[in-house]
Design an enzyme around this catalytic site. Structure first.
Site, PDB file in Angstrom:
ATOM      1  N   GLU A  49       4.680 -43.831-115.308  1.00 20.21           N
ATOM      2  CA  GLU A  49       4.339 -43.384-113.956  1.00 20.21           C
ATOM      3  C   GLU A  49       3.713 -44.539-113.193  1.00 20.21           C
ATOM      4  O   GLU A  49       3.010 -45.375-113.776  1.00 20.21           O
ATOM      5  CB  GLU A  49       3.356 -42.204-114.032  1.00 20.21           C
ATOM      6  CG  GLU A  49       2.912 -41.718-112.647  1.00 20.21           C
ATOM      7  CD  GLU A  49       2.184 -40.372-112.644  1.00 20.21           C
ATOM      8  OE1 GLU A  49       1.881 -39.847-113.737  1.00 20.21           O
ATOM      9  OE2 GLU A  49       1.930 -39.852-111.549  1.00 20.21           O
ATOM     10  N   GLU A 195       4.924 -30.472-111.763  1.00 24.19           N
ATOM     11  CA  GLU A 195       3.736 -29.590-111.671  1.00 24.19           C
ATOM     12  C   GLU A 195       3.591 -28.969-110.282  1.00 24.19           C
ATOM     13  O   GLU A 195       2.498 -28.989-109.695  1.00 24.19           O
ATOM     14  CB  GLU A 195       2.469 -30.375-112.054  1.00 24.19           C
ATOM     15  CG  GLU A 195       2.452 -30.791-113.497  1.00 24.19           C
ATOM     16  CD  GLU A 195       1.160 -31.485-113.941  1.00 24.19           C
ATOM     17  OE1 GLU A 195       0.287 -31.758-113.092  1.00 24.19           O
ATOM     18  OE2 GLU A 195       1.026 -31.750-115.150  1.00 24.19           O
ATOM     19  N   GLU A 317       5.117 -33.949-120.815  1.00 24.15           N
ATOM     20  CA  GLU A 317       3.835 -34.682-120.792  1.00 24.15           C
ATOM     21  C   GLU A 317       2.954 -34.049-121.860  1.00 24.15           C
ATOM     22  O   GLU A 317       2.735 -32.825-121.833  1.00 24.15           O
ATOM     23  CB  GLU A 317       3.118 -34.560-119.448  1.00 24.15           C
ATOM     24  CG  GLU A 317       3.742 -35.360-118.326  1.00 24.15           C
ATOM     25  CD  GLU A 317       2.919 -35.287-117.032  1.00 24.15           C
ATOM     26  OE1 GLU A 317       1.682 -35.138-117.102  1.00 24.15           O
ATOM     27  OE2 GLU A 317       3.550 -35.366-115.960  1.00 24.15           O
TER      28      GLU A 317
HETATM   29  O1  AHR Z   1      -0.044 -38.086-116.827  1.00 24.50           O
HETATM   30  C1  AHR Z   1      -1.059 -37.992-115.872  1.00 24.50           C
HETATM   31  C2  AHR Z   1      -0.843 -36.852-114.891  1.00 24.50           C
HETATM   32  O2  AHR Z   1      -1.040 -35.631-115.542  1.00 24.50           O
HETATM   33  C3  AHR Z   1       0.539 -36.717-114.296  1.00 24.50           C
HETATM   34  O3  AHR Z   1       0.707 -37.517-113.176  1.00 24.50           O
HETATM   35  C4  AHR Z   1       0.588 -35.281-113.906  1.00 24.50           C
HETATM   36  O4  AHR Z   1       1.883 -34.763-113.944  1.00 24.50           O
HETATM   37  C5  AHR Z   1      -0.340 -34.605-114.882  1.00 24.50           C
HETATM   38  O5  AHR Z   1      -1.226 -33.757-114.257  1.00 24.50           O
END
Ligand code: AHR
Length: 530
Positions: A49, A195, A317
């Site tokens: 990210e 999310e 994630e």
């Molecule tokens: O991985 C860190 C963050 O955690 C991501 O950007 C988000 O999708 C999640 O809340």
């Protein structure tokens, strides 16, 4: 000191097994005919990210003596390659909900710098779609892109698919060629936002509105590139006033004919410094998996999916994240920098075991994230080190393939206190947590057993019993352990890593005995012959 009760329950079940106070005994029965499902290679995914130093200062650092002429940190790339990352999600995360992909293509010096609102940074856009695709090739991973369902439009999503997957003809395909990429990137996996149920997400919506937007985006994206696989944003919001499965039920119903996966996220932590609570958290992931599997099964009864398989779960994630949660550690260029220890590595081993035990429905999992940001690899300007969590992930990715087996585990158990699963999240209390956390796979005569001994102080002497066929030949033993549960790695200091222990010499037999050391992860690898 374990506050919860340790129950010698199995004494009753297994006459003849003695549980002394100083040691524990157990047995694991392996039956190669008891199959759960095929282990998907995409269980060993990761995530990049635009956040903190994951991209800039992590995988990419222009001008660094450790980088090549394209800005790729070669020391990091070596460590990444050795992780065998099967699939890599990009570019977010919360970031993607304010990302416009066209900012990140074309001549670097002409790309606009933007305010990045999710993690309070300036985004230079010097790393974008094409740079990521070059990187994905070098690390030998399948790319998995996430589109902006927050501030982005469905048309923008369609145009990104066109840029990446259409060979030639329309404007964006030709633009890619002009940018130096004559062949399409052929990105197969696309998620419909991130999310979107979360109040923190830019463009946050309710489940009905999300379903409508996701369905229309999916339509345009599939018309552009019919073979892509789509992942919908499930809910991972288990805060007290949230209703994650209401969201999941609605989007599964609305999108049941369209999507291929539902994405779930989970972060856990140990803020109260209670090892036994923390080490049980993979069981919560399994509970959540089972609930969502039930919701999927219900929708699949009336879905119109042609020959496509049912919807699967992508845990796209997961990780441990609780230290870097304050205002100043969640923003800017050094956001989310967690320093992991041995107990964290054991929890990660437990997550991986949980994915294997649910291999029939969990077909993708992505550790969040790859470098610096809650990550297995950590850098500074002069070098890098491998965090404790690197090692179990690497062992699984390199070895655990084939068919997941439903093994029987008999061992002592404990009950946890009531505790928070992740910060600000729901509470749980886990009862009858087995001290041994086990998964097994079978692949062309080879059996792999992955065992976490959750007991902090005691080894567990375990009979391994083969129900069908005999163990045969030497069994390789790999162990991740360290001086104590708080042991960490650092620059120039490796306290926790994989150790190749002496092999177990096996005469052809249906029973082996092995003693799993306290607070350890062990992988046993050998043959079962019929
Ligand atoms: O991985 C860190 C963050 O955690 C991501 O950007 C988000 O999708 C999640 O809340």
């Amino acid at each position: 000191m374990i506050k919860s009760t340790i129950k010698p329950l199995l004494l009753l079940a297994f006459a003849g097994m003695a549980f002394s106070s100083g040691a524990q005994n157990a047995r694991i029965k392996i039956d190669i005919d008891r199959k759960i499902g095929e282990v998907d290679k995409h269980l060993y995914g990761n995530f990049v990210e635009h956040l903190g130093r994951c991209v800039y200062g992590g995988i990419y650092e222009e001008g660094s003596p450790l980088a090549d002429d394209k800005g790729i940190r070669l020391d990091v790339l070596d460590a990444v390659k050795d992780l065998n990352v099967s699939i890599t999600r990009y570019p977010g995360g919360n970031f993607v909900s304010n990302y416009h992909w066209q900012d990140g293509i074309g001549p670097k010096d002409q790309r606009p710098a933007r305010m990045e609102l999710a993690w309070a940074r300036l985004e230079s856009n010097r790393f974008g779609t094409d740079e990521f695709m070059d990187y994905a090739k070098r690390m030998n991973t399948e790319p998995y892109f996430s589109v902006n369902m927050g501030t982005g439009t469905i048309e923008e999503a369609q145009q990104w698919v066109e840029y990446c997957n259409v060979k030639s003809g329309p404007y964006f395909a030709e633009l890619r060629k002009k940018n130096g990429y004559p062949e399409p990137h052929n990105i197969k996996y696309w998620s419909l936002g991130n999310e979107m149920d979360g109040f923190w997400q830019m463009g946050h919506m309710n489940a009905e509105d999300y379903s409508k937007k996701a369905r229309e985006a999916a339509k345009l994206m599939k018309l552009t590139s019919p073979d892509i696989k789509l992942i919908a944003a499930g809910s991972s919001n288990y805060r007290p006033n949230a209703d994650p499965n209401e969201w999941n039920a609605t989007i599964l119903h609305e999108l049941r004919d369209v999507i291929d996966y539902i994405a779930l996220h989970m972060y856990v932590g140990n803020p109260d410094n209670n090892y036994y609570n923390f080490i049980s958290t993979p069981l919560v992931l399994e509970e959540r998996t089972r609930v969502v599997k039930g919701l999927i099964d219900r929708e699949m009864e009336n879905a119109d999916r042609g020959n496509r398989p049912p919807i699967y779960i992508a845990w796209d994630e997961y990780n441990i994240w609780y230290r870097a949660r304050s205002e100043d550690t969640m923003a800017g260029t050094r956001a989310l920098e967690e320093h992991y220890n041995l107990e964290d590595a054991l929890v990660i081993s437990g997550f991986l075991n949980a994915f294997i035990r649910n291999a029939d429905i969990v077909k993708m999992a992505n550790m969040a994230q790859l470098v610096n940001v809650i990550a297995p690899i950590f850098t500074n300007e002069t070098g890098m080190f491998k965090q404790t969590i690197y090692y179990p992930l690497q062992l699984f990715a390199k070895n655990v393939h084939g068919t997941a087996l439903d093994v029987l585990v008999d061992c002592e158990t404990y009950d946890t206190d009531k505790f928070f699963v992740g910060l600000g999240e729901s509470t749980t209390q886990q009862k009858n947590v087995p001290f041994l956390d086990v998964s097994a796979t079978y692949n062309n005569g080879e059996v792999i057993l992955c065992v976490v001994n959750r007991n902090k102080d005691k080894a567990i002497t375990t009979d391994l019993i083969s129900q069908e066929g005999n163990f045969s030949g030497d069994f390789e033993v790999f162990e991740v352990n360290g001086p104590d549960i708080k042991s960490e790695n650092d620059f120039g200091k490796t306290n926790v890593e994989t150790v190749n222990k002496p092999a177990i010499k096996v005469k052809t037999t249906d029973k082996l005995t092995y003693s799993f050391p306290p607070h350890s992860f062990t992988m046993l690898k050998g043959k079962i012959v019929k």
